[in-house]
Write a protein that holds these residues in place. Structure first.
Motif, PDB file in Angstrom:
ATOM      1  N   GLY A 329       0.818  -1.209   0.000  1.00  0.00           N
ATOM      2  CA  GLY A 329       0.000   0.000   0.000  1.00  0.00           C
ATOM      3  C   GLY A 329       0.852   1.259   0.000  1.00  0.00           C
ATOM      4  O   GLY A 329       2.083   1.204  -0.054  1.00  0.00           O
ATOM      5  N   ASN A 330       0.192   2.411   0.058  1.00  0.00           N
ATOM      6  CA  ASN A 330       0.832   3.733   0.149  1.00  0.00           C
ATOM      7  C   ASN A 330       1.753   4.068  -1.020  1.00  0.00           C
ATOM      8  O   ASN A 330       2.647   4.906  -0.883  1.00  0.00           O
ATOM      9  N   PHE A 331       1.532   3.416  -2.171  1.00  0.00           N
ATOM     10  CA  PHE A 331       2.421   3.693  -3.301  1.00  0.00           C
ATOM     11  C   PHE A 331       2.325   5.140  -3.790  1.00  0.00           C
ATOM     12  O   PHE A 331       3.361   5.785  -4.002  1.00  0.00           O
ATOM     13  N   PRO A 332       1.126   5.714  -3.993  1.00  0.00           N
ATOM     14  CA  PRO A 332       1.051   7.092  -4.492  1.00  0.00           C
ATOM     15  C   PRO A 332       1.785   8.093  -3.604  1.00  0.00           C
ATOM     16  O   PRO A 332       2.506   8.968  -4.096  1.00  0.00           O
ATOM     17  N   GLN A 333       1.626   7.942  -2.274  1.00  0.00           N
ATOM     18  CA  GLN A 333       2.299   8.866  -1.368  1.00  0.00           C
ATOM     19  C   GLN A 333       3.810   8.730  -1.462  1.00  0.00           C
ATOM     20  O   GLN A 333       4.547   9.725  -1.434  1.00  0.00           O
ATOM     21  N   SER A 334       4.287   7.487  -1.607  1.00  0.00           N
ATOM     22  CA  SER A 334       5.731   7.248  -1.626  1.00  0.00           C
ATOM     23  C   SER A 334       6.382   7.807  -2.880  1.00  0.00           C
ATOM     24  O   SER A 334       7.426   8.469  -2.804  1.00  0.00           O
ATOM     25  N   TRP A 335       5.805   7.519  -4.082  1.00  0.00           N
ATOM     26  CA  TRP A 335       6.495   7.998  -5.274  1.00  0.00           C
ATOM     27  C   TRP A 335       6.456   9.525  -5.366  1.00  0.00           C
ATOM     28  O   TRP A 335       7.381  10.150  -5.891  1.00  0.00           O
TER      29      TRP A 335
END
Length: 442
Positions: A329-335
């Protein structure tokens, strides 16, 4: 009975029950006096053998004179076969846009609304559609009756969304989550497309006869043509290498790298399962991509990465999340955090996908080959019976992913295409001839 005048209305006494004073000049026209003291104007008539009563309105809003004119008009309609009381009852029961949308949502969640390829809409698509319905369509049109909506109403709705009249920041169900609703041209185009589908659903259900969105002139999409230059690929390689040294960002950096090397959509990589990875066939056999089941050729750099990761990762997903057996999860925030304050601040996973296709075009591959590589509808290999991909597609995947991998590692090429380079073409012919020559017996 008496002629209903203002004096009659004002002097009418209230009783323990409601009663009606009938007009002696216009048969069927009367004043209803309520026990509460309110007064309203009514007409009484017969329609298809039944006695019907129709309320014109309350005294105060209506005067005896205006009520009398309305009574004459309605009784005239009755004489021509109309039934005002029944029409009003139908109007009250008439479906509103909000009610239609709620029915549409219920059927969509039950899998009864079909999307691409005649398949039920996916959960992600449903979530997006519900968001557009609740944040744009219902706030602007919810109380309107479906059958009253016209094409000009649709045009005004589209302009309101473009102008940002539905702009709002709202909380979501997630902890500390919020949704920023901006509106704009792209949102308007997609919302009008969805609303067209909702009205088609209403036509099929017999609620209305015509779809008011048909023939509506919508603005054109702004084509997103952002692509990475070769220098930017080298910058991206540095960002990913730095992120891979962090326990927090490592898995998200790997996802971005795999998107760059395959041209896949971000959801296809985030939710990739080991059961969909065909190492021997050098492809991904996606069960549920945007275009349905899809066989996606991938290059040797991708296969080598997946072979190495398979030894170290267990579970269903190639990129597992924490806790239960689920996707990361949390891919959009990370990139977004990875690219913040870098020259690539505006780069998205879609830009990486578009850049992969652009590199393939630079290297001289045809449009249909590129479409097959990235899983586009017009070239996607979708048959579940495909077991061995054409060697041309594997070669194309090897070439493009190998080229991108080299750029990420800092290589500077002297040319962007090999198609017209004679030396490369001659080398390929020589290699083929060497393999074809028979071995000489000693």
């Amino acid at each position: 009975m008496a002629k209903i005048t203002k004096r009659v209305v004002d002097t009418a006494e209230t009783g323990t029950k409601d009663y009606v004073i009938w007009d002696d000049e216009l048969p069927g026209f009367g004043l209803r006096v309520f026990a509460s003291g309110k007064r309203s104007y009514v007409i009484q008539y017969r329609s298809r053998g039944r006695s019907r009563r129709y309320t014109i309105g309350l005294h105060g809003v209506w005067t005896p004179e205006t009520a009398r004119r309305e009574a004459k008009a309605q009784l005239g309609r009755v004489a021509h076969g109309d039934d005002p009381a029944e029409e009003r009852e139908e109007d009250r029961k008439a479906l509103t846009i909000k009610q239609l949308c709620e029915q549409y949502i219920a059927d969509m969640e039950a899998g009864l609304i079909l999307g691409k390829g005649g398949r039920p809409k996916k959960e992600t698509t449903i979530a997006t559609d519900v968001g557009r319905i609740r944040r744009h369509i219902i706030p602007l049109l919810g109380t309107r009756r479906v059958r009253d909506i016209t094409k000009p109403d649709m045009n005004n709705l589209m302009k309101d969304i473009i102008a940002g009249k539905t702009r709002v920041t709202m909380k979501t169900e997630k902890l500390r989550g919020k949704a920023i609703v901006r509106g704009g041209r792209g949102t308007a185009i997609r919302t009008m497309g969805l609303l067209g589908g909702i009205f088609s659903y209403a036509v099929e259900a017999g609620v209305i006869e015509h779809n008011p969105t048909h023939g509506l002139r919508k603005p054109k999409y702004q084509v997103r043509d952002r692509r990475l230059s070769e220098a930017e690929y080298r910058v991206l390689g540095g960002i990913l290498r730095e992120a891979q040294e962090s326990d927090h960002y490592r898995i998200h950096a790997d996802i971005l790298r795999l998107i760059a090397l395959t041209g896949c959509r971000r959801g296809e990589i985030i939710n990739l399962k080991w059961s969909e990875v065909d190492l021997e066939g050098s492809c991904l056999r996606l069960v549920d991509s945007k275009e349905g089941s899809s066989v996606r050729p991938v290059g040797l750099p991708v296969i080598e990465y997946l072979e190495d990761e398979r030894k170290r990762r267990a579970g269903t997903y190639v990129f597992p999340g924490k806790g239960l057996d689920n996707a990361v999860g949390n891919f959009p925030q990370s990139w977004k955090k990875m690219f913040k304050d870098t020259p690539l601040w505006d780069v998205t996973p879609h830009v990486l996908r578009h850049s992969f296709a652009s590199i393939a075009n630079d290297l001289g591959f045809t449009e249909i080959t590129i479409a097959a590589l990235i899983g586009h509808a017009k070239g996607s290999v979708t048959s579940k019976y495909v077991h061995t991909l054409d060697s041309t597609l594997i070669m194309a995947a090897d070439t493009v992913s190998g080229y991108v991998k080299a750029l990420l590692e800092g290589v500077e090429f002297r040319r962007n295409t090999y198609t017209l380079d004679r030396q490369s073409r001659q080398s390929a012919i020589d290699d083929m001839l060497i393999e074809a020559r028979p071995t000489t017996a000693v």
